[in-house]
Motif scaffolding. Sequence first.
Motif: not given
Length: 218
Positions: A4-10, A13-14, A36-43, A45-53
């Motif tokens: 839940k600590e990551g909901y706001k940040i996620i 970010t989205v 490139s913009v899309f690929a970096i954005s996905v990366l 987002l994935l980093l943020i999601l994995q951190f708050f899992r």
Amino acid sequence: MFHKEGYKIILITVLLLAALNVISYLSINIYWIKFSVFAISVLILLLILQFFRNPGRATQINDLNIVSPVDGKVVVIEEVYEKEYFKDKRLQISIFMSPINVHVTRYPVGGIIKLSKYHPGKFLVAWHPKSSEENERTTVVIKNKIAGEVLYRQIAGALAKRIVNYAEEGQEIVQGTDSGFIKFGSRVDVFLPLHTKVNVKLNDKVKGGVSVIANAEN
């Protein structure tokens, strides 16, 4: 599942990444830049999601067991003088969390919260010998009917700028349940009675709420 600590940040970010990609799509005509913009954005987002899992953990409730409060690597096992609460010698087990570890903190034993205290401080690297006493940190003491009083300390690292601690004095808590969150690289120290049997070795990898790091005497 995310903490839940990551909901706001996620959410932020989205929204920001979505806006960036819409702008990129509408205003840039060069395909590889758009991609490139899309690929970096996905990366990102994935980093943020994995951190708050926040993976579900099935803790085997047992007052004889002290479970690891966090995921990470065992970096200290030694007798030390604990001067904040016990003011005597204790067995210290320290677990270092890298930025890629799950950062949920869990109660190592069940029982009654005797102390829950926040200490402002520095942001030395988490493995620094003085980080346990000088960094921003929280101290929580749990009274367990078999293990006795167990102290654990959340310690901020060089990157961690916020410690979340849910423990409240007088609260009855269940072993392995969510007790807080530390953002980015950090460490947790556990202080146990000297006669406690240690079940881990230096550099062992442990899982919060699952790995039994020590056993109390019956």
